[in-house]
Design a protein around this motif. Structure first.
Motif, PDB file in Angstrom:
ATOM      1  N   VAL A 169      21.756  74.439  57.394  1.00 60.76           N
ATOM      2  CA  VAL A 169      21.963  73.279  58.270  1.00 60.76           C
ATOM      3  C   VAL A 169      22.173  73.803  59.685  1.00 60.76           C
ATOM      4  N   PHE A 170      21.475  73.244  60.659  1.00 58.27           N
ATOM      5  CA  PHE A 170      21.598  73.727  62.033  1.00 58.27           C
ATOM      6  C   PHE A 170      21.438  72.577  63.015  1.00 58.27           C
ATOM      7  N   VAL A 171      21.972  72.813  64.226  1.00 62.44           N
ATOM      8  CA  VAL A 171      21.863  71.800  65.287  1.00 62.44           C
ATOM      9  C   VAL A 171      20.946  72.354  66.371  1.00 62.44           C
ATOM     10  N   ARG A 172      19.999  71.545  66.815  1.00 60.74           N
ATOM     11  CA  ARG A 172      19.074  71.980  67.861  1.00 60.74           C
ATOM     12  C   ARG A 172      19.047  70.964  68.991  1.00 60.74           C
ATOM     13  N   PRO A 207       0.763  72.045  52.227  1.00 61.47           N
ATOM     14  CA  PRO A 207      -0.022  70.926  52.765  1.00 61.47           C
ATOM     15  C   PRO A 207       0.463  70.466  54.125  1.00 61.47           C
ATOM     16  N   GLU A 208       1.764  70.346  54.284  1.00 57.13           N
ATOM     17  CA  GLU A 208       2.250  69.843  55.565  1.00 57.13           C
ATOM     18  C   GLU A 208       1.977  70.813  56.689  1.00 57.13           C
ATOM     19  N   THR A 209       2.297  72.056  56.430  1.00 61.16           N
ATOM     20  CA  THR A 209       2.137  73.060  57.474  1.00 61.16           C
ATOM     21  C   THR A 209       0.683  73.130  57.901  1.00 61.16           C
ATOM     22  N   ALA A 210      -0.194  73.049  56.927  1.00 64.55           N
ATOM     23  CA  ALA A 210      -1.611  73.166  57.234  1.00 64.55           C
ATOM     24  C   ALA A 210      -2.108  71.971  58.029  1.00 64.55           C
ATOM     25  N   PRO A 265       8.347  73.934  67.579  1.00 63.71           N
ATOM     26  CA  PRO A 265       9.074  75.180  67.384  1.00 63.71           C
ATOM     27  C   PRO A 265      10.587  75.008  67.390  1.00 63.71           C
ATOM     28  N   TRP A 266      11.093  74.020  68.127  1.00 66.18           N
ATOM     29  CA  TRP A 266      12.547  73.906  68.192  1.00 66.18           C
ATOM     30  C   TRP A 266      13.125  73.421  66.878  1.00 66.18           C
ATOM     31  N   PHE A 267      12.271  72.989  65.964  1.00 64.91           N
ATOM     32  CA  PHE A 267      12.790  72.600  64.665  1.00 64.91           C
ATOM     33  C   PHE A 267      12.532  73.649  63.593  1.00 64.91           C
ATOM     34  N   ARG A 268      11.967  74.760  64.014  1.00 65.31           N
ATOM     35  CA  ARG A 268      11.692  75.789  63.019  1.00 65.31           C
ATOM     36  C   ARG A 268      13.005  76.463  62.617  1.00 65.31           C
ATOM     37  N   CYS A 269      13.188  76.615  61.326  1.00 63.19           N
ATOM     38  CA  CYS A 269      14.413  77.232  60.809  1.00 63.19           C
ATOM     39  C   CYS A 269      14.368  78.744  61.029  1.00 63.19           C
ATOM     40  N   GLU A 270      15.525  79.374  60.977  1.00 65.75           N
ATOM     41  CA  GLU A 270      15.583  80.836  61.097  1.00 65.75           C
ATOM     42  C   GLU A 270      14.758  81.533  60.025  1.00 65.75           C
ATOM     43  N   CYS A 271      14.580  80.881  58.876  1.00 63.18           N
ATOM     44  CA  CYS A 271      13.786  81.474  57.785  1.00 63.18           C
ATOM     45  C   CYS A 271      12.291  81.324  58.062  1.00 63.18           C
ATOM     46  N   ASN A 272      11.962  80.759  59.235  1.00 64.13           N
ATOM     47  CA  ASN A 272      10.595  80.567  59.705  1.00 64.13           C
ATOM     48  C   ASN A 272       9.886  79.378  59.067  1.00 64.13           C
ATOM     49  N   SER A 273      10.586  78.605  58.268  1.00 62.33           N
ATOM     50  CA  SER A 273       9.985  77.405  57.702  1.00 62.33           C
ATOM     51  C   SER A 273      10.100  76.260  58.705  1.00 62.33           C
ATOM     52  N   ASP A 274       9.064  75.429  58.776  1.00 61.32           N
ATOM     53  CA  ASP A 274       9.220  74.223  59.581  1.00 61.32           C
ATOM     54  C   ASP A 274       9.364  72.998  58.679  1.00 61.32           C
ATOM     55  N   GLU A 275       9.702  73.249  57.437  1.00 60.41           N
ATOM     56  CA  GLU A 275       9.986  72.157  56.518  1.00 60.41           C
ATOM     57  C   GLU A 275      11.416  71.712  56.705  1.00 60.41           C
ATOM     58  N   VAL A 276      11.658  71.050  57.809  1.00 65.29           N
ATOM     59  CA  VAL A 276      13.024  70.633  58.095  1.00 65.29           C
ATOM     60  C   VAL A 276      13.114  69.111  58.155  1.00 65.29           C
ATOM     61  N   ARG A 277      14.289  68.628  57.886  1.00 67.69           N
ATOM     62  CA  ARG A 277      14.585  67.193  57.928  1.00 67.69           C
ATOM     63  C   ARG A 277      15.713  66.958  58.916  1.00 67.69           C
ATOM     64  N   ALA A 328      19.753  67.259  67.577  1.00 68.81           N
ATOM     65  CA  ALA A 328      19.612  66.778  66.207  1.00 68.81           C
ATOM     66  C   ALA A 328      20.193  67.807  65.245  1.00 68.81           C
ATOM     67  N   GLU A 329      20.847  67.288  64.220  1.00 65.45           N
ATOM     68  CA  GLU A 329      21.310  68.152  63.140  1.00 65.45           C
ATOM     69  C   GLU A 329      20.229  68.132  62.064  1.00 65.45           C
ATOM     70  N   CYS A 330      19.822  69.303  61.640  1.00 63.64           N
ATOM     71  CA  CYS A 330      18.704  69.393  60.705  1.00 63.64           C
ATOM     72  C   CYS A 330      19.094  70.206  59.486  1.00 63.64           C
ATOM     73  N   VAL A 331      18.324  70.021  58.423  1.00 61.80           N
ATOM     74  CA  VAL A 331      18.498  70.859  57.249  1.00 61.80           C
ATOM     75  C   VAL A 331      17.123  71.396  56.864  1.00 61.80           C
ATOM     76  N   CYS A 332      17.074  72.654  56.488  1.00 60.55           N
ATOM     77  CA  CYS A 332      15.821  73.290  56.078  1.00 60.55           C
ATOM     78  C   CYS A 332      15.637  73.072  54.572  1.00 60.55           C
ATOM     79  N   LEU A 333      14.508  72.512  54.201  1.00 59.11           N
ATOM     80  CA  LEU A 333      14.270  72.247  52.785  1.00 59.11           C
ATOM     81  C   LEU A 333      14.098  73.536  52.002  1.00 59.11           C
ATOM     82  N   ARG A 334      13.686  74.582  52.681  1.00 62.25           N
ATOM     83  CA  ARG A 334      13.398  75.806  51.936  1.00 62.25           C
ATOM     84  C   ARG A 334      14.660  76.623  51.669  1.00 62.25           C
ATOM     85  N   CYS A 335      15.428  76.913  52.731  1.00 58.43           N
ATOM     86  CA  CYS A 335      16.604  77.771  52.520  1.00 58.43           C
ATOM     87  C   CYS A 335      17.914  76.979  52.536  1.00 58.43           C
TER      88      CYS A 335
END
Ligand SMILES: [Zn+2]
Ligand SMILES: [Zn+2]
Length: 217
Positions: free
Chosen positions: A203-206, A150-153, A160-172, A193-200
């Motif tokens: 944790v990454f900094v962008r 739902p969110e992605t759609a 794009p700078w918040f997209r995780c390496e796993c290609n998910s943009d479900e990040v916090r 910002a330090e982010c975490v990917c909900l899918r995989c």
């Protein structure tokens, strides 16, 4: 115009968007999508579809670290930083518990309620009604992962700078480097910002001080 203090601002936000989950519930009901309330689940989901075990949460952009709208207050910085990290970590723990019970957590940003038609359509895409009026999921949903459809759609804005390496943009967002807003047109943006990917769960900094026209940091 007089600048609002943080607390005035917060109380305004609360009263203006009183119970955003009610907006979603009303819209789903109007569209004939019959959810159930089931508050005995971990994290008290805002609504559920019981047969496919989908638990929906409407997450506020400020409280849950929206990568598009999180704004770090300049007063009581440590308090708010701790609060944000704590909220996001709690969300992740709740998702784990739900997944262990066979449920599928589905997080919807509060900002996506502004495109309600699109959000409902995306939820419909995930759910399918049987002749008996019971919902199933249209797809095999991943166990232990957050369903992002739902969110992605609905987002309509690519970040794009918040997209995780796993290609998910479900990040916090877990933390930002300084006070300021992540909004695209904010005058004062944190450097990173330090982010975490909900899918995989990576944790990454962008860097967040991008030029939005060129996408160059
Ligand atoms: Zn948002
Ligand atoms: Zn990821």
């Amino acid at each position: 115009m007089r600048q609002l203090s943080r607390s005035e601002n917060m109380s305004r936000i609360r009263s203006r968007c009183t119970r955003p989950e009610m907006r979603l519930r009303k819209a789903l009901w109007r569209e004939g999508l019959r959810y159930r309330l089931k508050f005995d689940l971990p994290g008290r989901p805002d609504l559920t579809f019981v047969a496919p075990k989908v638990a929906i949460f409407v997450d506020g952009c400020f409280w849950h670290g929206c990568p598009l709208h999180y704004s770090a207050p300049s007063s009581r910085q440590q308090f708010w930083a701790r609060k944000l990290r704590c909220n996001v970590e709690r969300d992740l723990a709740v998702d784990n518990r739900l997944a262990n019970m066979g449920w599928h957590p589905l997080h919807v940003w509060q900002h996506s309620l502004n495109k309600m038609g699109c959000l409902i359509a995306a939820i419909r895409l995930t759910l399918r009604e049987t002749p008996k009026g019971i919902y199933e999921t249209r797809h095999e949903l991943p166990q232990g992962n957050v369903i992002a459809r739902p969110e992605t759609a609905c987002r309509g804005i690519d970040i794009p700078w918040f997209r995780c390496e796993c290609n998910s943009d479900e990040v916090r967002v877990l933390a930002v480097s300084s006070p300021g807003s992540l909004r695209p047109r904010a005058e004062r943006r944190p450097q990173c910002a330090e982010c975490v990917c909900l899918r995989c769960r990576r944790v990454f900094v962008r860097a967040t001080n991008f030029d939005l026209n060129t996408g160059v940091g």
